[in-house]
Design an enzyme around this catalytic site. Sequence first.
Site, PDB file in Angstrom:
ATOM      1  N   GLY A 136       1.414  -1.507  -0.040  1.00 39.28           N
ATOM      2  CA  GLY A 136      -0.095   0.152   0.204  1.00 39.28           C
ATOM      3  C   GLY A 136       0.780   1.109  -0.232  1.00 39.28           C
ATOM      4  O   GLY A 136       0.865   2.537   0.534  1.00 39.28           O
ATOM      5  N   ALA A 137       2.028   1.281  -0.863  1.00 37.17           N
ATOM      6  CA  ALA A 137       3.099   2.402  -0.746  1.00 37.17           C
ATOM      7  C   ALA A 137       2.278   3.007  -1.900  1.00 37.17           C
ATOM      8  O   ALA A 137       3.265   4.641  -2.558  1.00 37.17           O
ATOM      9  CB  ALA A 137       4.071   1.599  -0.718  1.00 37.17           C
ATOM     10  N   SER A 141      -0.356   5.683  -1.831  1.00 37.98           N
ATOM     11  CA  SER A 141      -0.795   6.774  -0.544  1.00 37.98           C
ATOM     12  C   SER A 141      -0.542   6.862   0.791  1.00 37.98           C
ATOM     13  O   SER A 141      -0.408   5.921   1.177  1.00 37.98           O
ATOM     14  CB  SER A 141      -2.320   6.786  -1.544  1.00 37.98           C
ATOM     15  OG  SER A 141      -3.559   6.067   0.067  1.00 37.98           O
ATOM     16  N   GLY A 142      -0.943   7.761   1.008  1.00 36.52           N
ATOM     17  CA  GLY A 142      -0.695   8.320   2.463  1.00 36.52           C
ATOM     18  C   GLY A 142       0.342   7.610   3.585  1.00 36.52           C
ATOM     19  O   GLY A 142       1.409   7.989   2.990  1.00 36.52           O
ATOM     20  N   GLY A 159       1.918   4.795   3.731  1.00 32.77           N
ATOM     21  CA  GLY A 159       3.545   3.948   2.725  1.00 32.77           C
ATOM     22  C   GLY A 159       3.902   4.753   1.570  1.00 32.77           C
ATOM     23  O   GLY A 159       5.532   4.230   1.524  1.00 32.77           O
ATOM     24  N   SER A 195      -2.603  -0.628  15.528  1.00 27.64           N
ATOM     25  CA  SER A 195      -3.631   1.326  15.401  1.00 27.64           C
ATOM     26  C   SER A 195      -3.723   1.849  17.164  1.00 27.64           C
ATOM     27  O   SER A 195      -3.830   0.586  17.209  1.00 27.64           O
ATOM     28  CB  SER A 195      -4.456   1.653  14.406  1.00 27.64           C
ATOM     29  OG  SER A 195      -5.539   2.945  14.838  1.00 27.64           O
ATOM     30  N   TYR A 246     -12.852  -3.161  11.216  1.00 25.65           N
ATOM     31  CA  TYR A 246     -11.181  -2.637  10.756  1.00 25.65           C
ATOM     32  C   TYR A 246     -10.918  -2.525  11.961  1.00 25.65           C
ATOM     33  O   TYR A 246      -9.435  -3.037  11.783  1.00 25.65           O
ATOM     34  CB  TYR A 246     -11.540  -0.757  10.240  1.00 25.65           C
ATOM     35  CG  TYR A 246     -10.287  -0.380  10.584  1.00 25.65           C
ATOM     36  CD1 TYR A 246      -9.134  -0.049   9.723  1.00 25.65           C
ATOM     37  CD2 TYR A 246      -9.915   0.817  11.663  1.00 25.65           C
ATOM     38  CE1 TYR A 246      -8.280   0.098   9.590  1.00 25.65           C
ATOM     39  CE2 TYR A 246      -9.025   0.906  11.618  1.00 25.65           C
ATOM     40  CZ  TYR A 246      -8.155   1.105  10.922  1.00 25.65           C
ATOM     41  OH  TYR A 246      -6.144   1.871  10.834  1.00 25.65           O
TER      42      TYR A 246
HETATM   43  P1  NDP Z   1      -4.972   5.352   2.652  1.00 25.17           P
HETATM   44  O1  NDP Z   1      -5.921   5.010   2.151  1.00 25.17           O
HETATM   45  O2  NDP Z   1      -3.707   6.064   2.444  1.00 25.17           O
HETATM   46  O3  NDP Z   1      -3.472   3.976   2.466  1.00 25.17           O
HETATM   47  C1  NDP Z   1      -3.689   2.512   1.793  1.00 25.17           C
HETATM   48  C2  NDP Z   1      -2.869   1.586   0.496  1.00 25.17           C
HETATM   49  O4  NDP Z   1      -3.213   0.525   1.244  1.00 25.17           O
HETATM   50  C3  NDP Z   1      -3.414   2.889  -0.127  1.00 25.17           C
HETATM   51  O5  NDP Z   1      -2.423   2.786  -0.704  1.00 25.17           O
HETATM   52  C4  NDP Z   1      -4.280   1.875  -0.750  1.00 25.17           C
HETATM   53  O6  NDP Z   1      -3.806   0.969  -2.516  1.00 25.17           O
HETATM   54  C5  NDP Z   1      -3.638   0.180  -0.344  1.00 25.17           C
HETATM   55  N1  NDP Z   1      -4.448  -1.319  -0.400  1.00 25.17           N
HETATM   56  C6  NDP Z   1      -5.959  -0.735   0.376  1.00 25.17           C
HETATM   57  N2  NDP Z   1      -6.377  -2.360  -0.394  1.00 25.17           N
HETATM   58  C7  NDP Z   1      -5.188  -2.821  -0.804  1.00 25.17           C
HETATM   59  C8  NDP Z   1      -5.635  -4.464  -1.551  1.00 25.17           C
HETATM   60  N3  NDP Z   1      -6.639  -4.923  -1.355  1.00 25.17           N
HETATM   61  N4  NDP Z   1      -3.924  -4.752  -2.239  1.00 25.17           N
HETATM   62  C9  NDP Z   1      -2.839  -4.003  -2.438  1.00 25.17           C
HETATM   63  N5  NDP Z   1      -2.699  -2.977  -1.064  1.00 25.17           N
HETATM   64  C10 NDP Z   1      -4.019  -2.148  -0.876  1.00 25.17           C
HETATM   65  O7  NDP Z   1      -4.543   5.382   4.366  1.00 25.17           O
HETATM   66  P2  NDP Z   1      -3.547   5.292   5.455  1.00 25.17           P
HETATM   67  O8  NDP Z   1      -2.004   5.521   4.385  1.00 25.17           O
HETATM   68  O9  NDP Z   1      -3.889   6.009   6.852  1.00 25.17           O
HETATM   69  O10 NDP Z   1      -2.950   3.682   6.358  1.00 25.17           O
HETATM   70  C11 NDP Z   1      -2.244   3.138   6.077  1.00 25.17           C
HETATM   71  C12 NDP Z   1      -1.684   2.249   7.493  1.00 25.17           C
HETATM   72  O11 NDP Z   1      -1.924   3.379   8.309  1.00 25.17           O
HETATM   73  C13 NDP Z   1      -3.176   1.069   7.878  1.00 25.17           C
HETATM   74  O12 NDP Z   1      -2.977   0.256   7.673  1.00 25.17           O
HETATM   75  C14 NDP Z   1      -3.733   1.765   8.228  1.00 25.17           C
HETATM   76  O13 NDP Z   1      -4.176   1.061   9.244  1.00 25.17           O
HETATM   77  C15 NDP Z   1      -2.971   2.792   9.184  1.00 25.17           C
HETATM   78  N6  NDP Z   1      -3.103   3.624  10.381  1.00 25.17           N
HETATM   79  C16 NDP Z   1      -3.591   4.771   9.853  1.00 25.17           C
HETATM   80  C17 NDP Z   1      -3.699   6.195  10.546  1.00 25.17           C
HETATM   81  C18 NDP Z   1      -4.742   6.662  10.074  1.00 25.17           C
HETATM   82  O14 NDP Z   1      -4.582   8.343  10.876  1.00 25.17           O
HETATM   83  N7  NDP Z   1      -4.269   7.683   8.593  1.00 25.17           N
HETATM   84  C19 NDP Z   1      -4.046   5.510  11.931  1.00 25.17           C
HETATM   85  C20 NDP Z   1      -2.714   4.729  12.225  1.00 25.17           C
HETATM   86  C21 NDP Z   1      -2.762   3.853  11.538  1.00 25.17           C
HETATM   87  P3  NDP Z   1      -4.446   2.116  -3.547  1.00 25.17           P
HETATM   88  O15 NDP Z   1      -3.626   3.559  -3.360  1.00 25.17           O
HETATM   89  O16 NDP Z   1      -4.887   1.601  -4.688  1.00 25.17           O
HETATM   90  O17 NDP Z   1      -6.041   2.610  -2.742  1.00 25.17           O
END
Ligand code: NDP
Length: 315
Positions: free
Chosen positions: A9-10, A12-13, A15, A142, A190
């Site tokens: 999941g690199a 966006s966000g 990653g 989380s 979740y």
């Molecule tokens: P984002 O939604 O920005 O990123 C999530 C990533 O996961 C995206 O790259 C997405 O891909 C990918 N993804 C989703 N489904 C799949 C799949 N089936 N196969 C491969 N990749 C997939 O969220 P965050 O960056 O916020 O989340 C990243 C981590 O951080 C998660 O584990 C989340 O639980 C954790 N987290 C986040 C917090 C927050 O406040 N945001 C707080 C605590 C933990 P695509 O780009 O294609 O959609």
Amino acid sequence: RKGNVIITGASSGLGLATAKALAETGEWHVIMACRNFLKAEKAAKSVGITKESYSVMHLDLASLESVRQFANTFRRSGRPLDALVCNAAVYLPTAKEPTYTAEGFELSVGTNHLGHFLLARLLLDDLKQSDYPYKRLIIVGSITGNTNTLAGNVPPKANLGDLRGLAGGLNGIQSSAMIDGGDFDGAKAYKDSKVCNMLTMQEFHRRYHEETGITFASLYPGCIATTGLFREHIPLFRLLFPPFQKYITKGYVSEEEAGGRLAQVVSDPSLTKSGVYWSWNKNSESFENQLSKEASDAEKARKLWEVSEKLVGLA
Ligand code: NDP
């Protein structure tokens, strides 16, 4: 040589920010394990990751077949594996009905937990063989799964119960789509998946740390209220959540800061302790945080491991 790190999941966000932080050190080659190849390529370019410091490889965690293919393709690339970051996640807080992975598991737990469980198990040997000074397997956790915190006490709370829904296949047909066997709730699914992530990290530690020397770790990077994670939420929530976290709870961190934190857990030579759930204090210093009773329950971790093994076809 450069270290090689796989980040799921690199695209966006967190990653993406972690990929950027590690690539910028010049010491890491980042394998962006993503379901959308084009999006990942564009994302890498948009944040200025240089061409020679990353590659994109296809991985859809919502398909165990894809996870197996990814592991094979990675192995064929001939790169050693020095760190694996299980970061990808889906969050479906407004879903009324469950949706499912290719194998028919409820999508949040299927993606966030079962897909990563299989991936980590398949790549464990590769990590073990690495001759890098330190090797690490990190599963992003989380606070929301931790019922010993304020955030973790916002209903619906995480609760895996006796795992009856998971043991039944989590498919909404023979069994409930929820791990504890209850009615479907996307936000809870979740949180449950995040508890699974933290339990899995500790069970890896207990089973494999001594034998392999791999450091297993989890973390709560802070509330990154701006990421795509909240894309399924109602618009008003998406509007108010970032300022709420910034000014009221003061738990807000930017994507860049959070990426720096996760990059630290991957590459800081001093963070070698295994079995730890890292958090950061107000001065952005890392510390070993306490997990909730359920998220540190060793018996539940063992049971989760065994049930998950069966579901992903490892047992
Ligand atoms: P984002 O939604 O920005 O990123 C999530 C990533 O996961 C995206 O790259 C997405 O891909 C990918 N993804 C989703 N489904 C799949 C799949 N089936 N196969 C491969 N990749 C997939 O969220 P965050 O960056 O916020 O989340 C990243 C981590 O951080 C998660 O584990 C989340 O639980 C954790 N987290 C986040 C917090 C927050 O406040 N945001 C707080 C605590 C933990 P695509 O780009 O294609 O959609």
